[in-house]
Design an enzyme around this catalytic site. Structure first.
Site, PDB file in Angstrom:
ATOM      1  N   HIS A  54      42.152  31.309  54.889  1.00 20.30           N
ATOM      2  CA  HIS A  54      41.594  32.557  55.414  1.00 20.30           C
ATOM      3  C   HIS A  54      41.979  32.673  56.881  1.00 20.30           C
ATOM      4  O   HIS A  54      41.788  31.722  57.642  1.00 20.30           O
ATOM      5  CB  HIS A  54      40.071  32.580  55.283  1.00 20.30           C
ATOM      6  N   GLU A  90      32.016  31.354  56.978  1.00 20.19           N
ATOM      7  CA  GLU A  90      32.684  32.031  55.863  1.00 20.19           C
ATOM      8  C   GLU A  90      33.177  31.061  54.780  1.00 20.19           C
ATOM      9  O   GLU A  90      34.101  31.387  54.031  1.00 20.19           O
ATOM     10  CB  GLU A  90      33.856  32.854  56.382  1.00 20.19           C
ATOM     11  N   HIS A 122      39.386  42.987  59.317  1.00 23.00           N
ATOM     12  CA  HIS A 122      39.001  41.591  59.495  1.00 23.00           C
ATOM     13  C   HIS A 122      40.214  40.649  59.402  1.00 23.00           C
ATOM     14  O   HIS A 122      40.582  40.016  60.378  1.00 23.00           O
ATOM     15  CB  HIS A 122      37.934  41.262  58.448  1.00 23.00           C
ATOM     16  N   HIS A 166      42.916  35.616  60.412  1.00 23.09           N
ATOM     17  CA  HIS A 166      42.907  36.956  61.014  1.00 23.09           C
ATOM     18  C   HIS A 166      44.303  37.234  61.558  1.00 23.09           C
ATOM     19  O   HIS A 166      44.452  37.878  62.591  1.00 23.09           O
ATOM     20  CB  HIS A 166      41.869  37.023  62.135  1.00 23.09           C
TER      21      HIS A 166
HETATM   22 MN    MN Z   1      37.140  35.634  59.153  1.00 24.58          MN
END
Ligand code: MN
Length: 244
Positions: free
Chosen positions: A99, A80, A172, A101
């Site tokens: 980024h 990603e 996500h 979760h």
């Molecule tokens: Mn991810």
């Protein structure tokens, strides 16, 4: 090729950021943090594909904004990484991207009509209008793996972020941005804290959120204070059994 002191010290700080984000439960085996290259705004620094808690200086790679490693043939990069490059391309003001979760945030990405909003002064960087939610089905169709695995999806996510500091990714996780690495780490931690507090408050009754004006005031005051939590979290991360 010699690497400048600015780059060396940013790489060191990026390693610390990886360890802090794990110790603060923002990332687990997954999630990543990057910093824009201090001398090449068209590049960014990001670890190779690995658990953030285990990142060392030699694991940090340099990428162009298309997500290509500057030195080809190296170790596997994060799938990603396009999240980072496309946000740096669209937002010249952004110098760092996280980024994750982080678990309390995900529920706000999947319940229509409920928005993640700032409930307290530490979360004043969140939009008073509600944090945008990126719906990957609009761009990748009904059967994707929900990951941002291309420049096209990264650019769509960057559009959804707009001029804000956070964007949720449906089913996500989330991505936060800032003008420094320490500010990005702060925002990632307090996006998780804010989501938890908002859920607690909603169980009690209707919630009074910060106004637009209050988000401006709180962000201005806190912007002089990021080092305070940074050095605390750094010490905690270094004292954690993971660092031994
Ligand atoms: Mn991810």
């Amino acid at each position: 090729m010699s690497v400048s002191e600015a780059v060396t010290s940013l790489i060191r700080e990026l390693v610390d950021a990886n360890h802090i984000l794990f110790d603060q439960s923002v990332v687990d085996g997954f999630g990543h943090v990057s910093a824009r290259h201090p001398e090449r705004p068209d590049r960014f620094l990001l670890a190779r594909s690995m658990a953030p808690a285990l990142v060392t200086e030699k694991d940090v790679l340099e990428f162009d904004l298309d997500g290509n490693p500057v030195i080809p043939g190296g170790p596997a990069p994060y799938l990603e990484r396009f999240i980072h490059g496309e946000i740096y391309r669209k937002r010249p003001d952004v110098m760092s991207v996280v980024h994750s979760h982080s678990p309390s945030v995900v529920p706000f990405s999947v319940v229509p009509g409920i928005k993640l909003q700032p409930v307290c002064h530490m979360c004043g960087f969140l939009s008073a209008k509600g944090t945008p939610i990126f719906e990957i089905r609009d761009f990748a169709g009904p059967g994707s793996d929900l990951l941002i695995t291309s420049g096209k999806l990264g650019a769509a996510l960057a559009d959804s972020l707009g001029e804000g500091s956070a964007v949720l990714m449906r089913g996500h996780g989330s991505t936060v941005v800032a003008s420094t690495l320490r500010q990005a780490v702060f925002r990632a931690v307090y996006t998780e804290v804010g989501a938890r507090l908002q859920m607690e408050a909603m169980r009690l009754g209707p919630v009074t959120f910060l106004t637009e004006e209050e988000t401006v005031g709180t962000t201005k005051t806190i912007s002089a204070q990021y080092d305070r939590s940074w050095f605390l979290w750094l010490k905690a991360a270094r004292n954690s059994p993971m660092s031994q």
